[in-house]
Scaffold this active site. Structure first.
Site, PDB file in Angstrom:
ATOM      1  N   GLY A 284       0.815  -1.222   0.000  1.00  0.00           N
ATOM      2  CA  GLY A 284       0.000   0.000   0.000  1.00  0.00           C
ATOM      3  C   GLY A 284       0.841   1.261   0.000  1.00  0.00           C
ATOM      4  O   GLY A 284       0.531   2.237  -0.693  1.00  0.00           O
ATOM      5  N   CYS A 285       1.926   1.249   0.764  1.00  0.00           N
ATOM      6  CA  CYS A 285       2.792   2.428   0.867  1.00  0.00           C
ATOM      7  C   CYS A 285       3.530   2.673  -0.451  1.00  0.00           C
ATOM      8  O   CYS A 285       3.758   3.816  -0.839  1.00  0.00           O
ATOM      9  CB  CYS A 285       3.773   2.262   2.017  1.00  0.00           C
ATOM     10  SG  CYS A 285       2.928   2.080   3.608  1.00  0.00           S
ATOM     11  N   THR A 286       3.867   1.605  -1.138  1.00  0.00           N
ATOM     12  CA  THR A 286       4.529   1.727  -2.434  1.00  0.00           C
ATOM     13  C   THR A 286       3.573   2.361  -3.451  1.00  0.00           C
ATOM     14  O   THR A 286       3.932   3.324  -4.137  1.00  0.00           O
ATOM     15  CB  THR A 286       5.017   0.347  -2.927  1.00  0.00           C
ATOM     16  OG1 THR A 286       5.994  -0.134  -1.995  1.00  0.00           O
ATOM     17  CG2 THR A 286       5.628   0.431  -4.313  1.00  0.00           C
TER      18      THR A 286
END
Length: 159
Positions: A43-45
């Site tokens: 998700g952070c990527t």
């Protein structure tokens, strides 16, 4: 915890450009701060890539973008290089800025309660006032929401 239209006190954090990030250096610009749980996770990527892919549109509207997590600068440097982010990542290992913005939450992970960053984004205007916040962010479509908000603010300031 900060509230909308409140002045955000200056803070300084270690940054991926080998310097310290000081909020006070960006008076006159809109500062978009996105808090994310962990470098190099799915998700952070995707969220970082979305900010990267829209970065030029934000810069055209007098914005800077910074990402903040509790990861180390070494981890941030690797993540930033791998993803070719044109913006800096800031390291808040001691959670002081996470606490200032109230993004530390208890989450359920595999049936266990763990303390972590709730994905959140904040817009601080060119005068240093908190103008908008998104908490509990879902990644798909989020960066477009932030961009749409900035467009309305930037259109109003030209009138």
């Amino acid at each position: 915890m900060l509230t909308i239209n409140q002045a955000v006190e200056n803070f300084i954090l270690p940054s991926t450009n080998s310097e310290e990030f000081s909020l006070a250096n960006y008076i006159g610009k809109n500062v978009i701060i996105y808090f994310y749980p962990k470098d190099d996770t799915p998700g952070c990527t995707v969220e970082g890539q979305d900010f990267r892919d829209h970065w030029h549109l934000f810069t055209e509207m007098n914005c800077i973008i910074v990402g903040i997590s509790r990861d180390s600068i070494k981890s941030h440097e690797a993540f930033k290089a791998k993803m070719q982010f044109p913006f800096e990542l800031l390291s808040d290992i001691d959670e002081k800025i996470c606490d200032l913005f109230g993004v530390m939450k208890l989450k359920n992970m595999y049936g266990n309660q763990v303390r972590g960053i709730e994905r959140s984004t904040f817009v601080i205007d060119s005068h240093g006032l908190l103008r908008k916040e998104w908490r509990g962010v879902k990644v798909p479509g989020h960066v477009q929401e932030v961009l749409d908000y900035i467009k309305t603010v930037s259109n109003n300031s030209h009138k």
